[in-house]
Design a protein around this motif. Sequence first.
Motif, PDB file in Angstrom:
ATOM      1  N   PHE A  67      -0.098   0.578   1.190  1.00  0.00           N
ATOM      2  CA  PHE A  67      -0.795   1.325   0.631  1.00  0.00           C
ATOM      3  C   PHE A  67      -0.211   2.270   1.702  1.00  0.00           C
ATOM      4  CE2 PHE A  67      -5.201  -1.011   0.038  1.00  0.00           C
ATOM      5  CZ  PHE A  67      -5.017  -1.422  -1.702  1.00  0.00           C
ATOM      6  N   THR A  68      -0.366   3.430   1.468  1.00  0.00           N
ATOM      7  CA  THR A  68      -0.092   4.902   1.394  1.00  0.00           C
ATOM      8  C   THR A  68      -0.725   5.806   1.426  1.00  0.00           C
ATOM      9  OG1 THR A  68       2.407   4.470   1.702  1.00  0.00           O
ATOM     10  CG2 THR A  68       2.653   6.851   1.913  1.00  0.00           C
ATOM     11  N   ILE A  69      -1.190   7.004   2.080  1.00  0.00           N
ATOM     12  CA  ILE A  69      -1.784   7.904   1.515  1.00  0.00           C
ATOM     13  C   ILE A  69      -1.868   8.946   1.686  1.00  0.00           C
ATOM     14  CG2 ILE A  69      -2.992   8.253   4.502  1.00  0.00           C
ATOM     15  CD1 ILE A  69      -5.842   8.796   3.081  1.00  0.00           C
ATOM     16  N   SER A  70      -1.658  10.007   0.877  1.00  0.00           N
ATOM     17  CA  SER A  70      -0.635  11.225   1.515  1.00  0.00           C
ATOM     18  C   SER A  70      -1.860  12.374   0.546  1.00  0.00           C
ATOM     19  CB  SER A  70       0.140  11.191  -0.188  1.00  0.00           C
ATOM     20  OG  SER A  70       0.076  11.293  -1.009  1.00  0.00           O
ATOM     21  N   ARG A  71      -1.714  13.756   0.589  1.00  0.00           N
ATOM     22  CA  ARG A  71      -1.833  14.791   0.467  1.00  0.00           C
ATOM     23  C   ARG A  71      -1.536  15.703  -0.263  1.00  0.00           C
ATOM     24  NH1 ARG A  71      -6.281  16.221   4.287  1.00  0.00           N
ATOM     25  NH2 ARG A  71      -6.590  17.906   3.153  1.00  0.00           N
ATOM     26  N   ASP A  72      -1.568  16.545  -1.575  1.00  0.00           N
ATOM     27  CA  ASP A  72      -0.875  18.117  -2.158  1.00  0.00           C
ATOM     28  C   ASP A  72      -2.020  19.037  -2.264  1.00  0.00           C
ATOM     29  OD1 ASP A  72      -0.222  19.594  -3.374  1.00  0.00           O
ATOM     30  OD2 ASP A  72       0.557  18.186  -4.738  1.00  0.00           O
ATOM     31  N   ASN A  73      -1.493  19.543  -0.025  1.00  0.00           N
ATOM     32  CA  ASN A  73      -2.955  21.008  -1.038  1.00  0.00           C
ATOM     33  C   ASN A  73      -2.841  22.208  -1.213  1.00  0.00           C
ATOM     34  OD1 ASN A  73      -4.375  19.647   1.516  1.00  0.00           O
ATOM     35  ND2 ASN A  73      -3.374  20.748   2.784  1.00  0.00           N
ATOM     36  N   ALA A  74      -1.763  21.834  -2.091  1.00  0.00           N
ATOM     37  CA  ALA A  74      -1.831  23.096  -3.302  1.00  0.00           C
ATOM     38  C   ALA A  74      -2.434  22.320  -4.676  1.00  0.00           C
ATOM     39  CB  ALA A  74      -0.256  23.651  -3.254  1.00  0.00           C
ATOM     40  N   LYS A  75      -3.372  21.477  -4.602  1.00  0.00           N
ATOM     41  CA  LYS A  75      -2.946  20.732  -5.993  1.00  0.00           C
ATOM     42  C   LYS A  75      -5.068  20.439  -5.401  1.00  0.00           C
ATOM     43  CE  LYS A  75       0.872  19.470  -8.633  1.00  0.00           C
ATOM     44  NZ  LYS A  75       1.509  19.025  -9.106  1.00  0.00           N
ATOM     45  N   ASN A  76      -5.299  20.881  -4.391  1.00  0.00           N
ATOM     46  CA  ASN A  76      -6.983  19.236  -3.468  1.00  0.00           C
ATOM     47  C   ASN A  76      -6.807  18.337  -4.279  1.00  0.00           C
ATOM     48  OD1 ASN A  76      -7.254  22.933  -3.208  1.00  0.00           O
ATOM     49  ND2 ASN A  76      -9.172  22.770  -3.925  1.00  0.00           N
ATOM     50  N   THR A  77      -5.772  17.512  -3.890  1.00  0.00           N
ATOM     51  CA  THR A  77      -5.653  16.404  -4.582  1.00  0.00           C
ATOM     52  C   THR A  77      -5.255  15.376  -3.400  1.00  0.00           C
ATOM     53  OG1 THR A  77      -5.453  16.750  -6.450  1.00  0.00           O
ATOM     54  CG2 THR A  77      -4.886  14.660  -6.336  1.00  0.00           C
ATOM     55  N   VAL A  78      -5.994  13.844  -3.304  1.00  0.00           N
ATOM     56  CA  VAL A  78      -5.274  13.470  -2.011  1.00  0.00           C
ATOM     57  C   VAL A  78      -4.638  12.108  -2.786  1.00  0.00           C
ATOM     58  CG1 VAL A  78      -7.810  12.022  -1.294  1.00  0.00           C
ATOM     59  CG2 VAL A  78      -6.723  11.821   0.138  1.00  0.00           C
ATOM     60  N   PHE A  79      -3.879  11.099  -2.769  1.00  0.00           N
ATOM     61  CA  PHE A  79      -3.644   9.615  -2.936  1.00  0.00           C
ATOM     62  C   PHE A  79      -3.762   8.393  -2.472  1.00  0.00           C
ATOM     63  CE2 PHE A  79      -2.341  12.477  -6.452  1.00  0.00           C
ATOM     64  CZ  PHE A  79      -1.772  13.644  -6.046  1.00  0.00           C
ATOM     65  N   LEU A  80      -3.703   7.891  -3.146  1.00  0.00           N
ATOM     66  CA  LEU A  80      -3.956   6.400  -2.152  1.00  0.00           C
ATOM     67  C   LEU A  80      -2.516   5.803  -3.445  1.00  0.00           C
ATOM     68  CD1 LEU A  80      -4.429   4.352   0.242  1.00  0.00           C
ATOM     69  CD2 LEU A  80      -5.991   3.191  -1.295  1.00  0.00           C
ATOM     70  N   GLN A  81      -1.298   5.470  -2.424  1.00  0.00           N
ATOM     71  CA  GLN A  81      -0.336   4.493  -3.168  1.00  0.00           C
ATOM     72  C   GLN A  81      -0.813   3.166  -2.776  1.00  0.00           C
ATOM     73  OE1 GLN A  81       2.209   5.709  -6.097  1.00  0.00           O
ATOM     74  NE2 GLN A  81       2.328   3.530  -5.949  1.00  0.00           N
ATOM     75  N   MET A  82      -0.802   2.569  -3.601  1.00  0.00           N
ATOM     76  CA  MET A  82      -0.981   0.638  -3.571  1.00  0.00           C
ATOM     77  C   MET A  82       0.196   0.643  -3.919  1.00  0.00           C
ATOM     78  SD  MET A  82      -5.141   1.021  -5.076  1.00  0.00           S
ATOM     79  CE  MET A  82      -5.717  -0.761  -4.476  1.00  0.00           C
ATOM     80  N   SER A  83       0.984  -0.975  -3.113  1.00  0.00           N
ATOM     81  CA  SER A  83       1.319  -1.268  -2.903  1.00  0.00           C
ATOM     82  C   SER A  83       1.557  -2.838  -3.094  1.00  0.00           C
ATOM     83  CB  SER A  83       2.713  -0.454  -2.811  1.00  0.00           C
ATOM     84  OG  SER A  83       3.668   0.286  -3.460  1.00  0.00           O
ATOM     85  N   SER A  84       2.212  -3.651  -3.638  1.00  0.00           N
ATOM     86  CA  SER A  84       2.113  -5.383  -3.386  1.00  0.00           C
ATOM     87  C   SER A  84       0.898  -6.007  -3.630  1.00  0.00           C
ATOM     88  CB  SER A  84       2.962  -5.130  -2.175  1.00  0.00           C
ATOM     89  OG  SER A  84       4.343  -5.115  -1.920  1.00  0.00           O
ATOM     90  N   VAL A  85      -0.411  -5.287  -4.295  1.00  0.00           N
ATOM     91  CA  VAL A  85      -1.708  -5.472  -4.285  1.00  0.00           C
ATOM     92  C   VAL A  85      -2.107  -7.217  -4.188  1.00  0.00           C
ATOM     93  CG1 VAL A  85      -1.824  -3.272  -4.785  1.00  0.00           C
ATOM     94  CG2 VAL A  85      -1.276  -5.222  -6.701  1.00  0.00           C
ATOM     95  N   LYS A  86      -3.488  -7.021  -3.513  1.00  0.00           N
ATOM     96  CA  LYS A  86      -3.668  -8.536  -3.306  1.00  0.00           C
ATOM     97  C   LYS A  86      -4.438  -8.790  -3.917  1.00  0.00           C
ATOM     98  CE  LYS A  86      -1.212  -9.262   1.197  1.00  0.00           C
ATOM     99  NZ  LYS A  86      -1.148  -9.185   2.492  1.00  0.00           N
ATOM    100  N   PRO A  87      -5.594 -10.214  -4.999  1.00  0.00           N
ATOM    101  CA  PRO A  87      -6.546 -10.384  -5.244  1.00  0.00           C
ATOM    102  C   PRO A  87      -7.674  -9.771  -4.288  1.00  0.00           C
ATOM    103  CG  PRO A  87      -5.190 -11.786  -5.284  1.00  0.00           C
ATOM    104  CD  PRO A  87      -4.319 -11.107  -4.895  1.00  0.00           C
ATOM    105  N   GLU A  88      -7.781 -10.007  -3.099  1.00  0.00           N
ATOM    106  CA  GLU A  88      -8.566  -9.571  -2.035  1.00  0.00           C
ATOM    107  C   GLU A  88      -7.989  -7.748  -2.258  1.00  0.00           C
ATOM    108  OE1 GLU A  88      -5.973 -11.948  -1.432  1.00  0.00           O
ATOM    109  OE2 GLU A  88      -4.704 -11.444   0.326  1.00  0.00           O
ATOM    110  N   ASP A  89      -7.721  -7.144  -2.691  1.00  0.00           N
ATOM    111  CA  ASP A  89      -7.668  -5.241  -2.321  1.00  0.00           C
ATOM    112  C   ASP A  89      -8.478  -5.204  -3.649  1.00  0.00           C
ATOM    113  OD1 ASP A  89      -4.193  -5.362  -1.622  1.00  0.00           O
ATOM    114  OD2 ASP A  89      -5.856  -5.007  -0.464  1.00  0.00           O
ATOM    115  N   THR A  90      -9.464  -6.382  -4.760  1.00  0.00           N
ATOM    116  CA  THR A  90     -10.271  -5.708  -5.836  1.00  0.00           C
ATOM    117  C   THR A  90     -11.468  -4.696  -5.012  1.00  0.00           C
ATOM    118  OG1 THR A  90      -9.674  -7.756  -7.025  1.00  0.00           O
ATOM    119  CG2 THR A  90     -11.364  -6.420  -7.064  1.00  0.00           C
ATOM    120  N   ALA A  91     -11.551  -3.758  -5.470  1.00  0.00           N
ATOM    121  CA  ALA A  91     -13.016  -3.426  -5.099  1.00  0.00           C
ATOM    122  C   ALA A  91     -12.923  -1.854  -5.694  1.00  0.00           C
ATOM    123  CB  ALA A  91     -12.703  -3.050  -3.233  1.00  0.00           C
TER     124      ALA A  91
END
Length: 121
Positions: A67-91
């Motif tokens: 997972f990678t967290i990032s933000r764009d302060n110009a757009k007032n937005t935060v992101f969570l890029q989820m890769s190689s997800v697993k069933p245990e990431d279900t939530a």
Amino acid sequence: VQLQASGGGLVQAGGSLRLSCAVSERTFSTYDMGWFRQAPGKEREFVAGVGWSGLSTWYEDSVKGRFTISRDNAKNTVFLQMSSVKPEDTAVYYCAASRTDYRIASLYDYWGQGTLVTVSS
């Protein structure tokens, strides 16, 4: 401070998904931001945090390197890029804001509604 998370859905194991959180706050760039998740029958878990500048990040061990967290302060937005997800990431995933320390779960004061991520095996 109002937070609106989006981007959840159904994804196959091994796939990717990007969550977004739009924040209605003109001083967004002064807030630390984080992502939490809560799986059915389990307690809420702190997944990732990012400092106000975007340069400092924290990850829970089980998502490091995936997972990678990032933000764009110009757009007032935060992101969570989820890769190689697993069933245990279900939530249900929640975004949150803190005025104090992006690394400390208990210091997040403002919360958005959740977005459901389901990972199929």
